[in-house]
Write a protein that holds these residues in place. Sequence first.
Motif, PDB file in Angstrom:
ATOM      1  N   TYR A 161      28.934  50.275  44.435  1.00 18.90           N
ATOM      2  CA  TYR A 161      29.187  48.897  44.842  1.00 18.90           C
ATOM      3  C   TYR A 161      30.390  48.309  44.109  1.00 18.90           C
ATOM      4  O   TYR A 161      31.232  47.647  44.709  1.00 18.90           O
ATOM      5  CB  TYR A 161      27.958  48.031  44.593  1.00 18.90           C
ATOM      6  N   GLU A 162      30.493  48.565  42.796  1.00 20.00           N
ATOM      7  CA  GLU A 162      31.636  48.068  42.036  1.00 20.00           C
ATOM      8  C   GLU A 162      32.935  48.624  42.604  1.00 20.00           C
ATOM      9  O   GLU A 162      33.928  47.907  42.755  1.00 20.00           O
ATOM     10  CB  GLU A 162      31.495  48.447  40.561  1.00 20.00           C
ATOM     11  N   GLN A 212      32.307  42.301  41.734  1.00 18.95           N
ATOM     12  CA  GLN A 212      32.530  40.938  42.205  1.00 18.95           C
ATOM     13  C   GLN A 212      33.034  40.044  41.085  1.00 18.95           C
ATOM     14  O   GLN A 212      32.725  40.271  39.910  1.00 18.95           O
ATOM     15  CB  GLN A 212      31.234  40.367  42.782  1.00 18.95           C
ATOM     16  N   PRO A 213      33.781  38.996  41.434  1.00 15.00           N
ATOM     17  CA  PRO A 213      34.334  38.113  40.391  1.00 15.00           C
ATOM     18  C   PRO A 213      33.290  37.328  39.625  1.00 15.00           C
ATOM     19  O   PRO A 213      33.579  36.846  38.526  1.00 15.00           O
ATOM     20  CB  PRO A 213      35.261  37.180  41.173  1.00 15.00           C
ATOM     21  N   ASP A 214      32.069  37.191  40.154  1.00 10.54           N
ATOM     22  CA  ASP A 214      31.045  36.434  39.434  1.00 10.54           C
ATOM     23  C   ASP A 214      30.099  37.340  38.639  1.00 10.54           C
ATOM     24  O   ASP A 214      29.034  36.906  38.200  1.00 10.54           O
ATOM     25  CB  ASP A 214      30.242  35.556  40.397  1.00 10.54           C
ATOM     26  N   MET A 215      30.511  38.602  38.444  1.00  9.15           N
ATOM     27  CA  MET A 215      29.706  39.543  37.690  1.00  9.15           C
ATOM     28  C   MET A 215      30.582  40.280  36.678  1.00  9.15           C
ATOM     29  O   MET A 215      31.743  40.578  36.971  1.00  9.15           O
ATOM     30  CB  MET A 215      29.037  40.563  38.622  1.00  9.15           C
ATOM     31  N   ALA A 216      30.058  40.570  35.496  1.00  7.85           N
ATOM     32  CA  ALA A 216      30.777  41.389  34.523  1.00  7.85           C
ATOM     33  C   ALA A 216      30.889  42.811  35.075  1.00  7.85           C
ATOM     34  O   ALA A 216      29.920  43.353  35.615  1.00  7.85           O
ATOM     35  CB  ALA A 216      30.043  41.399  33.191  1.00  7.85           C
ATOM     36  N   SER A 217      32.081  43.415  34.959  1.00 10.47           N
ATOM     37  CA  SER A 217      32.279  44.751  35.510  1.00 10.47           C
ATOM     38  C   SER A 217      33.529  45.369  34.901  1.00 10.47           C
ATOM     39  O   SER A 217      34.356  44.675  34.303  1.00 10.47           O
ATOM     40  CB  SER A 217      32.401  44.686  37.034  1.00 10.47           C
ATOM     41  N   PRO A 218      33.714  46.698  35.052  1.00 11.41           N
ATOM     42  CA  PRO A 218      34.857  47.367  34.431  1.00 11.41           C
ATOM     43  C   PRO A 218      36.189  46.981  35.069  1.00 11.41           C
ATOM     44  O   PRO A 218      36.291  46.749  36.272  1.00 11.41           O
ATOM     45  CB  PRO A 218      34.559  48.862  34.663  1.00 11.41           C
ATOM     46  N   ALA A 219      37.223  46.911  34.210  1.00 12.96           N
ATOM     47  CA  ALA A 219      38.587  46.650  34.666  1.00 12.96           C
ATOM     48  C   ALA A 219      39.535  47.510  33.835  1.00 12.96           C
ATOM     49  O   ALA A 219      39.255  47.829  32.681  1.00 12.96           O
ATOM     50  CB  ALA A 219      38.939  45.173  34.533  1.00 12.96           C
ATOM     51  N   TRP A 220      40.680  47.872  34.452  1.00 11.44           N
ATOM     52  CA  TRP A 220      41.619  48.762  33.770  1.00 11.44           C
ATOM     53  C   TRP A 220      43.044  48.230  33.890  1.00 11.44           C
ATOM     54  O   TRP A 220      43.455  47.714  34.935  1.00 11.44           O
ATOM     55  CB  TRP A 220      41.575  50.162  34.382  1.00 11.44           C
ATOM     56  N   SER A 221      43.800  48.360  32.802  1.00  7.64           N
ATOM     57  CA  SER A 221      45.254  48.176  32.820  1.00  7.64           C
ATOM     58  C   SER A 221      45.844  49.201  31.861  1.00  7.64           C
ATOM     59  O   SER A 221      45.138  49.725  30.989  1.00  7.64           O
ATOM     60  CB  SER A 221      45.656  46.758  32.410  1.00  7.64           C
ATOM     61  N   TRP A 240      40.245  50.883  29.891  1.00 11.12           N
ATOM     62  CA  TRP A 240      39.052  50.311  30.507  1.00 11.12           C
ATOM     63  C   TRP A 240      38.404  49.302  29.566  1.00 11.12           C
ATOM     64  O   TRP A 240      38.208  49.576  28.382  1.00 11.12           O
ATOM     65  CB  TRP A 240      38.040  51.407  30.840  1.00 11.12           C
ATOM     66  N   VAL A 241      38.096  48.127  30.092  1.00 11.47           N
ATOM     67  CA  VAL A 241      37.382  47.098  29.340  1.00 11.47           C
ATOM     68  C   VAL A 241      36.270  46.542  30.227  1.00 11.47           C
ATOM     69  O   VAL A 241      36.285  46.716  31.451  1.00 11.47           O
ATOM     70  CB  VAL A 241      38.315  45.945  28.904  1.00 11.47           C
ATOM     71  N   GLU A 242      35.305  45.883  29.613  1.00  9.80           N
ATOM     72  CA  GLU A 242      34.265  45.198  30.364  1.00  9.80           C
ATOM     73  C   GLU A 242      34.755  43.779  30.648  1.00  9.80           C
ATOM     74  O   GLU A 242      34.791  42.932  29.752  1.00  9.80           O
ATOM     75  CB  GLU A 242      32.959  45.172  29.591  1.00  9.80           C
ATOM     76  N   ALA A 243      35.169  43.539  31.873  1.00  7.27           N
ATOM     77  CA  ALA A 243      35.735  42.241  32.240  1.00  7.27           C
ATOM     78  C   ALA A 243      34.619  41.228  32.496  1.00  7.27           C
ATOM     79  O   ALA A 243      33.648  41.521  33.195  1.00  7.27           O
ATOM     80  CB  ALA A 243      36.606  42.386  33.482  1.00  7.27           C
ATOM     81  N   GLN A 244      34.770  40.052  31.946  1.00  6.21           N
ATOM     82  CA  GLN A 244      33.796  38.995  32.147  1.00  6.21           C
ATOM     83  C   GLN A 244      33.997  38.323  33.508  1.00  6.21           C
ATOM     84  O   GLN A 244      35.080  38.371  34.080  1.00  6.21           O
ATOM     85  CB  GLN A 244      33.897  37.968  31.026  1.00  6.21           C
ATOM     86  N   PRO A 245      32.953  37.693  34.044  1.00  5.83           N
ATOM     87  CA  PRO A 245      33.119  36.984  35.324  1.00  5.83           C
ATOM     88  C   PRO A 245      34.182  35.900  35.219  1.00  5.83           C
ATOM     89  O   PRO A 245      34.325  35.265  34.171  1.00  5.83           O
ATOM     90  CB  PRO A 245      31.729  36.372  35.561  1.00  5.83           C
ATOM     91  N   TYR A 246      34.941  35.692  36.295  1.00  8.51           N
ATOM     92  CA  TYR A 246      35.905  34.590  36.290  1.00  8.51           C
ATOM     93  C   TYR A 246      35.565  33.527  37.325  1.00  8.51           C
ATOM     94  O   TYR A 246      36.300  32.562  37.518  1.00  8.51           O
ATOM     95  CB  TYR A 246      37.340  35.094  36.470  1.00  8.51           C
TER      96      TYR A 246
END
Length: 367
Positions: free
Chosen positions: A239-240, A255-264, A269-275
């Motif tokens: 789903y992510e 989804q933007p309202d859920m914490a999930s992995p993000a990469w740059s 890789w970091v655990e991105a907080q909801p925005y």
Amino acid sequence: MSRRRADRLVLGLSAGVIALTSACGAGGPAISAGGDGIFQVERPIQVVAGEGQAWLLTGEDDGAFLSRIDVAGRPTDVVSLPGQTHSMAPYRDGVVVTWFACADRRCSETVSKVLVLDGEGSTLSEQEYSRSPGPLEDSDGVQLLGVQKDLVWVSTGGGLIAYDPQNDRTAVQAAGRDGFLCLLADGLYALSSLSGPLGSSADPLNEEQFDDPYEVVVDRLDDGSWIRLLETQRAVTLYEFSQTECVGGAIRTGQPDMASPAWSSGSGWVEAQPYTNPGTLTVPREPMTYGNDARFVLESDGVIRRVFGAPDAPLSVEKLQVPADIFVQDPTVVTVLLFDQSPTVIAGCLQQPNQGSSDARCYIRLT
């Protein structure tokens, strides 16, 4: 999982409202200035903040119309653009527009178009790519990935192209890539699946499968060839992966309202907080839209949350103050937000299409 399914339904309905709003009506743009940077627009599609002014796409029966808006909210007609899936990005002091259109009167062929204008609205260059047989509904279309180092990056049915408007030439041409393409600060990347394409199974996906682990990896385009960054391999949920987006200088899954992995490339890789705040059955999601390498969220009346990529700090957040009588968060109606910020201008519109009008109230000011 029922909330996720409901979220997808709400997003689909919202997209349908926007599409219908952009397609109905006739004639050129209907823009009226009200003074103090306030103006009203009929059928807006996209706003781009430029250098001391804004660029505005509005819907026409057979396509879109491009206008320039000065800081007082006064419009100047630029050009009519028949076709579909129009998108804009700033280019130097001007703007680049991509779309696809019929190649002839019978529409026996379609073509992807790239138009680059200077700050006065004059044409710097115009190019056509990916001519293909068949009507518009059979076309693969064109996706504007962004502008980097004066190169316009687009994805067409024929592959990936970096167009150099200053020299009117194709600087890079490469094969497309399965996965989610993101033009980040240091190059073009793709988040690719190692578990097979979505929906590749003979059996349809069920709700339980959305939480299954899904192996992904980041690929980078280097000199026209894709290079796999093996150290980026990791597992996310299916789903992510299906909700991947390019936002705030990063490739963000979920989804933007859920914490999930993000990469740059700078953070890994970091655990991105909801925005955004989560929606409920009675309170819809906060209205949001893309702008210049950023995502903008209507947090409350007169407050816009900007999610952007600061140097070495992807997914940074700041708050912008805008007129509360224009940018109103009304949970009882469907709200469409258009917004953007450049180093010199803030510009945006708010539309409530389910109130029986295709008009939007808009605002522009210098930063």
